[in-house]
Scaffold this active site. Structure first.
Site, PDB file in Angstrom:
ATOM      1  N   TRP A 133       0.907  -1.186   0.055  1.00  0.00           N
ATOM      2  CA  TRP A 133       0.078  -0.150  -0.084  1.00  0.00           C
ATOM      3  C   TRP A 133       0.709   1.154  -0.085  1.00  0.00           C
ATOM      4  O   TRP A 133       0.168   2.511  -0.238  1.00  0.00           O
ATOM      5  CB  TRP A 133      -1.012   0.036   1.140  1.00  0.00           C
ATOM      6  CG  TRP A 133      -0.048  -0.372   2.380  1.00  0.00           C
ATOM      7  CD1 TRP A 133      -0.279  -1.367   3.211  1.00  0.00           C
ATOM      8  CD2 TRP A 133       0.799   0.559   3.050  1.00  0.00           C
ATOM      9  NE1 TRP A 133       0.817  -1.494   4.201  1.00  0.00           N
ATOM     10  CE2 TRP A 133       1.111  -0.288   4.213  1.00  0.00           C
ATOM     11  CE3 TRP A 133       0.935   2.101   3.048  1.00  0.00           C
ATOM     12  CZ2 TRP A 133       1.999   0.371   5.247  1.00  0.00           C
ATOM     13  CZ3 TRP A 133       1.948   2.428   4.074  1.00  0.00           C
ATOM     14  CH2 TRP A 133       2.471   1.642   5.215  1.00  0.00           C
ATOM     15  N   LYS A 157      -2.756  -8.636  -7.197  1.00  0.00           N
ATOM     16  CA  LYS A 157      -3.429  -8.777  -5.676  1.00  0.00           C
ATOM     17  C   LYS A 157      -2.817  -7.497  -5.048  1.00  0.00           C
ATOM     18  O   LYS A 157      -1.739  -7.744  -4.455  1.00  0.00           O
ATOM     19  CB  LYS A 157      -3.313 -10.028  -5.070  1.00  0.00           C
ATOM     20  CG  LYS A 157      -3.864  -9.953  -3.623  1.00  0.00           C
ATOM     21  CD  LYS A 157      -3.174 -10.911  -2.653  1.00  0.00           C
ATOM     22  CE  LYS A 157      -3.767 -10.874  -1.202  1.00  0.00           C
ATOM     23  NZ  LYS A 157      -3.408  -9.516  -0.664  1.00  0.00           N
ATOM     24  N   SER A 210       6.009  -7.639   3.272  1.00  0.00           N
ATOM     25  CA  SER A 210       6.610  -7.747   4.642  1.00  0.00           C
ATOM     26  C   SER A 210       7.536  -9.115   4.723  1.00  0.00           C
ATOM     27  O   SER A 210       7.233  -9.720   3.692  1.00  0.00           O
ATOM     28  CB  SER A 210       5.765  -7.834   5.871  1.00  0.00           C
ATOM     29  OG  SER A 210       4.870  -9.192   5.866  1.00  0.00           O
ATOM     30  N   GLU A 231      10.709  -8.379  -2.625  1.00  0.00           N
ATOM     31  CA  GLU A 231      11.084  -7.200  -2.316  1.00  0.00           C
ATOM     32  C   GLU A 231      10.409  -6.533  -1.051  1.00  0.00           C
ATOM     33  O   GLU A 231       9.513  -6.400  -0.822  1.00  0.00           O
ATOM     34  CB  GLU A 231      11.095  -5.829  -3.465  1.00  0.00           C
ATOM     35  CG  GLU A 231      11.741  -4.527  -2.890  1.00  0.00           C
ATOM     36  CD  GLU A 231      11.173  -3.716  -1.910  1.00  0.00           C
ATOM     37  OE1 GLU A 231      11.310  -3.775  -0.618  1.00  0.00           O
ATOM     38  OE2 GLU A 231      10.220  -2.838  -2.421  1.00  0.00           O
ATOM     39  N   LEU A 232      11.257  -6.931   0.151  1.00  0.00           N
ATOM     40  CA  LEU A 232      10.730  -7.019   1.387  1.00  0.00           C
ATOM     41  C   LEU A 232      11.293  -5.651   2.200  1.00  0.00           C
ATOM     42  O   LEU A 232      11.331  -4.806   1.712  1.00  0.00           O
ATOM     43  CB  LEU A 232      10.961  -8.313   2.103  1.00  0.00           C
ATOM     44  CG  LEU A 232      10.995  -9.543   1.472  1.00  0.00           C
ATOM     45  CD1 LEU A 232      11.352 -10.755   1.949  1.00  0.00           C
ATOM     46  CD2 LEU A 232       9.441  -9.704   0.899  1.00  0.00           C
ATOM     47  N   CYS A 265      10.266   1.276   2.236  1.00  0.00           N
ATOM     48  CA  CYS A 265      11.330   0.319   2.383  1.00  0.00           C
ATOM     49  C   CYS A 265      12.818   0.811   2.683  1.00  0.00           C
ATOM     50  O   CYS A 265      13.585   0.402   3.401  1.00  0.00           O
ATOM     51  CB  CYS A 265      11.193  -0.833   1.467  1.00  0.00           C
ATOM     52  SG  CYS A 265       9.710  -1.642   1.511  1.00  0.00           S
ATOM     53  N   GLU A 362      12.733  -3.124  11.981  1.00  0.00           N
ATOM     54  CA  GLU A 362      12.403  -1.932  10.818  1.00  0.00           C
ATOM     55  C   GLU A 362      11.104  -1.292  11.377  1.00  0.00           C
ATOM     56  O   GLU A 362      10.084  -1.820  11.815  1.00  0.00           O
ATOM     57  CB  GLU A 362      11.942  -2.590   9.619  1.00  0.00           C
ATOM     58  CG  GLU A 362      11.480  -1.550   8.623  1.00  0.00           C
ATOM     59  CD  GLU A 362      11.023  -2.237   7.252  1.00  0.00           C
ATOM     60  OE1 GLU A 362      11.114  -1.445   6.247  1.00  0.00           O
ATOM     61  OE2 GLU A 362      10.384  -3.195   7.450  1.00  0.00           O
TER      62      GLU A 362
END
Length: 463
Positions: A133, A157, A210, A231-232, A265, A362
Site C-alpha cells: 500500500w 493482488k 513484509s 522485495e521486502l 522500505c 524495521e
C-alpha cells in the site's frame, strides 16, 4: 480479508469491496492465460505504444490519480503527484528501451560462428503480483511495465487498504488500449495464493511486502516450482563520516526518514554518525525534523502525512514502547501532531543497546534510530549489523572514500551524499531479509523471461 478504502486523515470508511471467490479467481487466471497466448505474438512496437499511452494518460490526469493515493493511504498530495510522474517515467522507459533489452544475444562458442549460438528472451506466461500500500501505483507499474513489454500478462493482488488504487491501475491500461486480461485485478484473500500458485497457467510471482508475507509466498511458490522475486523490508544505514557536509547530511536525513511519513522500505531508518561530528549532526537534524508540519495531506503546506491507518500508528507505538523497555532513550521531536488522523509524532531513539531487539527492527514510520560510531570502521560494522540489506547512504566530501565505504556495506543499493533513491532507469533490489531479485531496467525484464538458447550447427553427425 476485507478490502476497503478508509481515509487515514478522517478515519472515514469510504467504500468497501467484496473478496474474490475461487470461481472469480479461476476466471481471472483463465482470462490472463488466454490473453497471453495472443499478447506474446503481438509485435513489440505495439506493446511499447500501449505503455507510452499509459504514461500519457497518467500525465494528462495527474491530479486525479494523485488524489486516489492521498485518499486511500494518506500520502501528501505533492508526493502523490511525484509518484504518478515516476510511474509515467517507468512506462516511458520501457516503451523506449524495452525492445533493446529483449534483443537476442549471440555468444561465442568453440566450433560455432559468431551468430550460431543465440540467447533469445521469451515470455513465461501469467504472472501473479502481490503489491503493498505504501506506493500503490509505482509498485504496480514497476512490475507490470517490464513484464508487459516482455509479453507476459499479470494477475494483481493489491493491499486490502488500497482497492481503488488497484482498480485505477487496471483501468489505466484499459484506457491505454489494453485488451481484457492483460492486467487483471482480483480482490483475493491471503489464502487464495495457494489456489493461484498451484495453477499451472501461472508461471511466477513477484511480491513486495513484509518478511512474513514474502516467506509465505516464496514457500508456496517453491512447493509449486514457480519462480519468485521478493522485495521486502529495509533498515537503511545512513552513514555520516567526519568529512561530510554536516548541514547537508542532516537535511537529507530528515527528508530521507520522513518522506511518505517514513513508510518507505528504503527510508533512512538508521543514522550512523562518527563521534567527532555526532553532536553537530544531532542538533542540525533535530532542527530540520522540528520544522515538519503535520496536517491535511491535501494541503500543500503539510509536510508530514498521517500513517496509512490507525493500526499502523498503533503498531509503531508498540515498537517504541519495546525500545523504551530495552533501555533506549526515546525523545519526541517537534510540535504535537493532530489528534484527528493516523498521525505519529516524529521520534528519536538513541542509546540503543547492541544486540537488542530494537537494533534489529524495521520502524515503518517517523521513528529514527541514531547511532554514535567511533570511526569509519565502526560505522560500517553498525551498518552491517542488521538482518536487512536493501539500500543505504554514505556522506563524505571524498567521493572515492565514500565509494570504498559503500563497497563494504552488505546491501543492494548505496547512494553517495543522498538517501537511497528511486529512479525509472536505476535498478532496485536487495539482499538478506530484504529479499531477492531485481526490478527496473533490463534486470527487471529478465526476472520473468525464458532465456532460451538456440544453436545452429552444420556438424555431419560424426564426432
Amino acid at each position: 480479508m476485507a478490502y476497503a478504502t478508509t481515509n487515514p486523515y478522517t478515519g472515514e470508511v469510504v467504500k468497501t469491496f467484496d473478496t474474490a471467490t475461487p470461481e472469480q479467481i479461476d476466471a481471472a487466471i483463465a482470462g490472463a492465460h488466454e490473453r497471453f497466448l495472443s499478447w506474446r505474438e503481438t509485435p513489440i512496437e505495439q506493446r511499447a505504444a500501449l505503455l507510452q499511452k499509459a504514461a500519457d494518460e497518467l500525465r494528462e490526469n495527474s491530479r486525479e490519480y494523485a488524489e486516489i493515493l492521498t485518499l486511500e493511504m494518506g500520502k501528501l498530495i505533492g508526493e502523490a503527484e511525484a509518484e504518478v510522474e515516476l510511474s509515467a517515467k517507468i512506462l516511458e522507459y520501457y516503451a523506449r528501451f524495452g525492445a533493446e533489452h529483449l534483443t537476442p544475444r549471440y555468444i561465442r562458442a568453440e566450433g560455432f560462428g559468431d551468430t550460431d549460438v543465440a540467447i533469445v528472451n521469451e515470455p513465461l506466461g501469467v504472472l501473479y503480483t502481490v503489491e503493498p500500500w505504501n506506493f500503490p501505483f509505482y509498485q504496480v507499474i514497476r512490475i507490470s511495465a517490464p513484464q508487459l513489454i516482455a509479453g507476459n500478462t499479470l494477475v494483481l493482488k493489491h493491499a486490502s487498504n488500497v482497492p481503488q488504487s488497484a482498480l485505477a491501475m487496471e483501468e489505466l491500461y484499459r484506457k491505454a488500449g489494453a485488451p481484457e486480461g492483460l492486467l487483471t485485478n482480483i480482490f483475493a484473500s491471503h489464502e487464495a495464493s495457494e489456489q493461484i500458485l498451484s495453477d499451472p497457467r501461472v508461471r511466477g510471482v513477484a511480491l513486495t511486502g513484509s518478511e512474513g508475507a514474502g516467506a509465505a509466498i516464496a514457500s508456496t511458490a517453491a512447493r509449486n516450482l514457480k519462480k519468485s522475486t521478493l522485495e521486502l523490508g529495509g533498515a537503511d544505514a545512513f552513514v555520516v563520516l567526519e568529512d561530510a557536509e554536516i548541514e547537508k547530511a542532516a537535511k537529507w536525513a530528515s527528508f530521507g526518514r520522513h518522506w511518505n511519513a517514513g513508510q518507505v522500505c528504503v527510508s533512512s531508518k538508521r543514522l550512523i554518525v562518527v563521534d567527532s561530528v555526532y553532536d553537530e549532526f544531532l542538533a542540525a537534524y533535530k532542527g530540520f525534523v522540528a520544522e515538519l508540519v503535520a496536517g491535511d495531506p491535501l494541503d500543500p503546506a503539510t509536510t508530514l502525512a498521517p500513517l496509512s491507518s490507525q493500526k499502523a500508528a498503533d503498531d509503531l507505538a508498540k515498537q517504541v514502547e519495546l525500545a523504551r523497555s530495552e533501555g533506549v532513550t526515546v525523545e519526541e521531536i517537534g510540535a504535537p501532531v493532530p489528534e484527528q488522523g493516523a498521525f505519529y509524532r516524529p521520534t528519536l531513539l538513541t542509546d540503543i543497546p547492541e544486540g537488542s531487539e530494537t537494533s534489529q527492527l524495521e520502524f515503518f514510520g517517523p521513528v529514527t534510530q541514531l547511532y554514535r560510531a567511533k570511526d569509519e570502521d565502526d560505522a560500517v560494522r553498525i551498518a552491517n549489523d542488521t538482518p536487512f540489506g536493501l539500500g543505504g547512504s554514505v556522506f563524505s566530501t571524498d567521493i572515492h572514500r565514500a565509494q570504498a565505504v559503500a563497497l563494504r556495506i552488505d546491501t543492494g543499493m548505496v547512494f553517495i551524499n543522498q538517501p537511497t533513491g528511486v529512479k525509472a532507469d536505476i535498478p532496485f533490489g536487495g539482499v538478506k531479509h530484504s529479499g531477492y531479485g531485481h526490478e527496473l531496467i533490463d534486470l527487471g525484464i529478465k526476472e520473468f523471461v525464458n532465456e532460451k538458447t538456440i544453436v545452429v550447427s552444420d556438424i555431419d553427425g560424426s564426432f
